[in-house]
Scaffold this motif. Structure first.
Motif, PDB file in Angstrom:
ATOM      1  N   THR A  16       0.823  -1.211   0.000  1.00 56.49           N
ATOM      2  CA  THR A  16       0.000   0.000   0.000  1.00 56.49           C
ATOM      3  C   THR A  16       0.857   1.262   0.000  1.00 56.49           C
ATOM      4  N   GLN A  48       1.235   2.872  -3.282  1.00 56.61           N
ATOM      5  CA  GLN A  48       0.031   3.388  -3.915  1.00 56.61           C
ATOM      6  C   GLN A  48      -0.240   4.820  -3.448  1.00 56.61           C
ATOM      7  N   SER A  49      -1.030   5.524  -4.217  1.00 53.78           N
ATOM      8  CA  SER A  49      -1.411   6.889  -3.835  1.00 53.78           C
ATOM      9  C   SER A  49      -2.696   6.814  -3.010  1.00 53.78           C
ATOM     10  N   LEU A  50      -2.520   6.821  -1.702  1.00 58.18           N
ATOM     11  CA  LEU A  50      -3.650   6.724  -0.805  1.00 58.18           C
ATOM     12  C   LEU A  50      -3.357   7.472   0.495  1.00 58.18           C
ATOM     13  N   LEU A  73      -6.256   4.257   5.708  1.00 62.56           N
ATOM     14  CA  LEU A  73      -5.839   2.861   5.750  1.00 62.56           C
ATOM     15  C   LEU A  73      -5.761   2.358   7.190  1.00 62.56           C
ATOM     16  N   ASP A  82      -6.424  11.822  -3.304  1.00 65.96           N
ATOM     17  CA  ASP A  82      -5.648  10.611  -3.477  1.00 65.96           C
ATOM     18  C   ASP A  82      -6.229   9.783  -4.619  1.00 65.96           C
ATOM     19  N   ALA A  83      -5.340   9.047  -5.323  1.00 67.30           N
ATOM     20  CA  ALA A  83      -5.785   8.237  -6.450  1.00 67.30           C
ATOM     21  C   ALA A  83      -6.757   7.155  -5.991  1.00 67.30           C
ATOM     22  N   TRP A  84      -6.488   6.561  -4.827  1.00 68.30           N
ATOM     23  CA  TRP A  84      -7.389   5.567  -4.281  1.00 68.30           C
ATOM     24  C   TRP A  84      -8.499   6.273  -3.512  1.00 68.30           C
ATOM     25  N   ARG A 109     -12.263   2.491  -0.838  1.00 71.01           N
ATOM     26  CA  ARG A 109     -11.385   1.379  -1.202  1.00 71.01           C
ATOM     27  C   ARG A 109     -10.217   1.273  -0.228  1.00 71.01           C
ATOM     28  N   THR A 110      -9.646   2.410   0.137  1.00 77.79           N
ATOM     29  CA  THR A 110      -8.534   2.416   1.073  1.00 77.79           C
ATOM     30  C   THR A 110      -8.949   1.855   2.423  1.00 77.79           C
ATOM     31  N   ILE A 128      -9.285  -1.946   2.219  1.00 75.13           N
ATOM     32  CA  ILE A 128      -7.964  -2.580   2.236  1.00 75.13           C
ATOM     33  C   ILE A 128      -7.397  -2.548   3.647  1.00 75.13           C
TER      34      ILE A 128
END
Length: 288
Positions: free
Chosen positions: A23, A26-28, A33, A205-207, A211-212, A215
């Motif tokens: 993670t 990733q962009s989050l 998270l 953020d891209a995510w 969704r973040t 995850i």
């Protein structure tokens, strides 16, 4: 028995570290998270508490302290990575067991015999070799303050976990308190990030947050199982040794980066891996 629980905790935390590593690429929003991670821990712990009919006592409130230590440790670690040398912060956050050994001695009179102390030292040296980077020097210590803070906060979390066993705190209610506290703290930080993002018109953020968060809930399963295992380890063994074995989760992440991500081992990392395994074998001999 404590060694088995500690190894299982290291495996769970190693899997958690692998998910964190993935993670991190990733962009989050990390706070989203981690909020999801702690939320899942709270849900699983609550379900287990209800199924087992656990008694809710005031000693379970030690979990609030554990949640604050865990939140503060993660926040300090991420801050250290953001402002300083990642390798230095990684070294410092890999040494809570040293602090745990010292404080466990003064708080509860836990002593290591000669062979236990030798095995402990070997494991710590192995962890240091794995995490060490040659680009650290006296003139390049950015982030050291945040790394030290994270070190003591993570050690505080381990010591609090040991305290729960000495206070006969109910396991799952304690974890409910811990993970609920962490969820609230990271949720508030997430809300602050969202507000600041709106004020500065920063790019999202891209995510997406949903969704973040989901995850994060997946990561939370590995986290809560690891916490159950390490607390059982504290219940059967000495705090410093359990903490040191659980810290070997970094070796699992290292193996993942070698065989899955295809990163190459440096000679120092190879040496650290071998030294840490020798330490584990010494502990196995001592415990048998």
């Amino acid at each position: 028995m404590w060694l088995l629980y500690s190894v299982l905790a290291a495996l769970c935390f190693g899997l958690r570290g692998i998910l964190y590593h993935y993670t991190s690429q990733q962009s989050l929003n990390r706070n989203v998270l981690l909020c999801g991670t702690f939320f899942m821990g709270a849900v699983v712990s609550l379900i287990c508490a209800l199924i087992t009919g656990a008694e809710w006592t005031t000693s379970a409130l030690i979990g609030v302290q554990m949640g604050l230590f865990s939140f503060g440790g993660n926040a300090s670690m991420f801050k250290g990575f953001a402002v300083g040398k990642a390798s230095l912060v990684a070294i410092l956050t890999g040494l809570p067991s040293v602090v745990v050994v010292v404080f466990a001695y003064f708080l509860w009179g836990e002593k290591l015999n000669l062979w236990q102390a030798l095995a402990f030292g070997v494991i710590v040296i192995g962890i240091l070799c794995v995490r060490y980077s040659n680009d650290i020097s006296l003139g390049n210590l950015q982030g050291a303050g945040w790394g030290l803070l994270a070190l003591f906060l993570f050690a505080g979390n381990d010591l609090s976990g040991k305290w729960t066993t000495l206070a006969d705190a109910p396991l799952f209610p304690t974890l409910v308190c811990m993970f609920t506290t962490g969820t609230i703290c990271f949720g508030l930080w997430w809300w602050r990030d969202k507000r600041n993002q709106q004020e500065t018109a920063a790019s999202p953020d891209a995510w997406p947050a949903k969704r973040t968060f989901l995850i994060g809930m997946l990561v939370g399963i590995t986290n809560v199982v690891g916490m159950v295992m390490i607390i059982h380890g504290f219940d059967h063994g000495k705090a410093g040794l359990v903490s040191a074995v659980a810290a070997l989760n970094v070796l699992i992440v290292l193996l993942y980066t070698r065989f899955i991500v295809k990163d190459k081992f440096s000679r120092l990392e190879q040496s650290g891996l071998a030294i840490a395994m020798i330490g584990m074998l010494l502990l196995k001999v001592v415990a048998s």
